[in-house]
Design an enzyme around this catalytic site. Structure first.
Site, PDB file in Angstrom:
ATOM      1  N   ASP A  30      -2.491  -1.270  12.218  1.00  0.00           N
ATOM      2  CA  ASP A  30      -3.703  -1.513  11.082  1.00  0.00           C
ATOM      3  C   ASP A  30      -4.541  -2.423  11.531  1.00  0.00           C
ATOM      4  O   ASP A  30      -4.299  -3.860  12.733  1.00  0.00           O
ATOM      5  CB  ASP A  30      -2.480  -2.056   9.675  1.00  0.00           C
ATOM      6  CG  ASP A  30      -3.632  -2.303   8.862  1.00  0.00           C
ATOM      7  OD1 ASP A  30      -4.758  -1.468   8.806  1.00  0.00           O
ATOM      8  OD2 ASP A  30      -3.577  -2.031   7.790  1.00  0.00           O
ATOM      9  N   HIS A  77       0.668  -1.136   0.007  1.00  0.00           N
ATOM     10  CA  HIS A  77       0.054   0.112  -0.207  1.00  0.00           C
ATOM     11  C   HIS A  77       1.186   1.046   0.713  1.00  0.00           C
ATOM     12  O   HIS A  77       1.059   1.644   0.981  1.00  0.00           O
ATOM     13  CB  HIS A  77      -0.657  -0.037   1.355  1.00  0.00           C
ATOM     14  CG  HIS A  77      -2.088   1.319   1.291  1.00  0.00           C
ATOM     15  ND1 HIS A  77      -2.149   1.498  -0.170  1.00  0.00           N
ATOM     16  CD2 HIS A  77      -3.767   1.458   1.769  1.00  0.00           C
ATOM     17  CE1 HIS A  77      -3.422   2.070   0.220  1.00  0.00           C
ATOM     18  NE2 HIS A  77      -3.794   1.759   1.235  1.00  0.00           N
ATOM     19  N   GLN A 135      -0.399   5.521   0.832  1.00  0.00           N
ATOM     20  CA  GLN A 135      -0.565   5.135   2.102  1.00  0.00           C
ATOM     21  C   GLN A 135       0.647   5.377   3.049  1.00  0.00           C
ATOM     22  O   GLN A 135       0.418   5.937   3.810  1.00  0.00           O
ATOM     23  CB  GLN A 135      -1.271   3.920   3.119  1.00  0.00           C
ATOM     24  CG  GLN A 135      -1.587   3.416   4.462  1.00  0.00           C
ATOM     25  CD  GLN A 135      -2.454   4.603   4.312  1.00  0.00           C
ATOM     26  OE1 GLN A 135      -3.218   4.434   4.197  1.00  0.00           O
ATOM     27  NE2 GLN A 135      -2.321   5.467   5.910  1.00  0.00           N
TER      28      GLN A 135
HETATM   29  N1   CP Z   1      -6.427   3.654   4.206  1.00  0.00           N
HETATM   30  C1   CP Z   1      -7.003   3.619   2.853  1.00  0.00           C
HETATM   31  O1   CP Z   1      -6.693   3.088   2.446  1.00  0.00           O
HETATM   32  O2   CP Z   1      -8.234   4.513   3.488  1.00  0.00           O
HETATM   33  P1   CP Z   1      -9.206   3.439   2.085  1.00  0.00           P
HETATM   34  O3   CP Z   1      -9.431   1.864   2.197  1.00  0.00           O
HETATM   35  O4   CP Z   1     -10.764   3.877   2.794  1.00  0.00           O
HETATM   36  O5   CP Z   1      -8.868   3.497   0.881  1.00  0.00           O
HETATM   37  N1  NVA Z   2      -4.387  -3.826   5.473  1.00  0.00           N
HETATM   38  C1  NVA Z   2      -5.918  -3.229   5.238  1.00  0.00           C
HETATM   39  C2  NVA Z   2      -6.092  -2.114   4.411  1.00  0.00           C
HETATM   40  C3  NVA Z   2      -6.253  -1.072   4.636  1.00  0.00           C
HETATM   41  C4  NVA Z   2      -6.492   0.295   4.181  1.00  0.00           C
HETATM   42  C5  NVA Z   2      -6.556  -3.555   4.210  1.00  0.00           C
HETATM   43  O1  NVA Z   2      -5.748  -4.662   3.582  1.00  0.00           O
HETATM   44  O2  NVA Z   2      -7.975  -3.993   4.186  1.00  0.00           O
END
Ligand code: CP
Ligand code: NVA
Length: 294
Positions: A214, A126, A129
């Site tokens: 998380d 990600h 983020q």
């Molecule tokens: N933190 C994040 O990526 O949030 P969303 O899943 O709402 O986009």
């Molecule tokens: N680890 C989480 C992050 C969400 C922004 C997921 O993948 O659902």
């Protein structure tokens, strides 16, 4: 920068450029009102999203461009070959922002795309983020080289991008996960950097300037939720755990949070929490990424 698929592919100079441009777009939004004029970007999301989708759409709009949210009818990736979709979209658009399960699919799409591809989250990574998070930490704490970040929870996509991001910026990183939920050893090896990995949250947060957590159950893993709740039970970020970090330690969470699981309502609402600054900074950092990639 051609694509943004992983922080692994960025140099420290590129990360610093993103940060300084993010400050500029935050402080002088009017200067960038036409920067993406006549440019059109597609957002293809196979998972839910609040922050990522909306911050990208708003950011593109505020810089004069247009965002297309592509729903199921394009049939990505099953209606036609990924390489065909990538080449066709390259003819019409200026960039594609993708949130999906398989990181491999993203790589395949990017290999055939003539336009920039941005990873808006995969099961593996990600990056948007974590770039926003490092920007946030720098804003709050200054020199990243002097910061110790403790990540408590699942060795997931956010954790993997933190491993790359901290290594690139020389931020110390201490990770505590249950033994079955360690981050990928390949990523840890590849990233290098100042990283410690263990299974003890109390140890990991000692001396930390930032404690990050998380969800225990990421999107797509919902069937495992009850099992994970048991496995992660000692890994909640709560007041007792935060007390073991530095007194001025900050609490971070990418959101969405499952309050009562990985984090308590009390600490996420508390004075140390900067979760909404993180969410806000997504807008500035992603605007900077869009500008640099175009
Ligand atoms: N933190 C994040 O990526 O949030 P969303 O899943 O709402 O986009
Ligand atoms: N680890 C989480 C992050 C969400 C922004 C997921 O993948 O659902």
């Amino acid at each position: 920068m051609k694509h943004l698929l992983s922080i692994k592919d960025l140099s420290l100079e590129e990360i610093e450029k993103i940060f300084s441009l993010a400050e500029d777009v935050r402080d002088n939004p009017e200067r960038f009102r036409s920067s993406l004029k006549q440019k059109v970007f597609a957002l293809i999301f196979h998972k839910p999203s609040l922050r990522t989708r909306i911050s990208f759409e708003v950011g593109i709009f505020q810089m004069g461009g247009k965002a297309l949210y592509l729903e199921k009818e394009i049939g990505f990736p099953e209606r036609e070959a990924i390489k065909d979709i990538a080449r066709v979209l390259s003819v019409y658009l200026h960039g594609v922002i993708i949130r999906t399960f398989s990181h491999q699919l993203l790589l395949e799409f990017a290999a055939y795309s003539q336009i920039p591809v941005i990873n808006a989250l995969s099961d593996l990574l990600h990056p948007c983020q974590v770039l926003s998070d490092l920007f946030t930490i720098k804003q709050k704490k200054g020199d990243l080289k002097k910061v110790k970040l403790a990540y408590i929870g699942d060795g997931n996509n956010v954790c993997h991008s933190l491993i790359y991001g901290c290594a690139k910026t020389n931020t110390s990183l201490s990770i505590a996960t249950p033994a079955r939920y360690l981050p990928s050893s390949k990523i840890v090896e590849e990233a290098g950097g100042k990283v410690e990995i263990g299974n003890n949250p109390q140890e990991a947060v000692k001396g930390a300037d930032v404690v990050y957590t998380d969800v225990w159950t990421s999107m797509g893993k919902e069937k495992e939720r009850e099992e994970r709740k048991k496995e992660f039970s000692g890994f909640q970020v709560n007041e007792d755990l935060l007390k073991k970090a530095k007194p001025d330690c900050l609490l971070m969470h990418c959101l969405p949070a499952h309050r009562g699981e990985e984090v308590t309502d009390q600490v996420i609402e508390g004075k140390q929490s900067i979760v909404f600054d993180q969410a806000e900074n997504r807008l500035y950092v992603q605007k900077a990424i869009l500008l640099l990639i175009n």
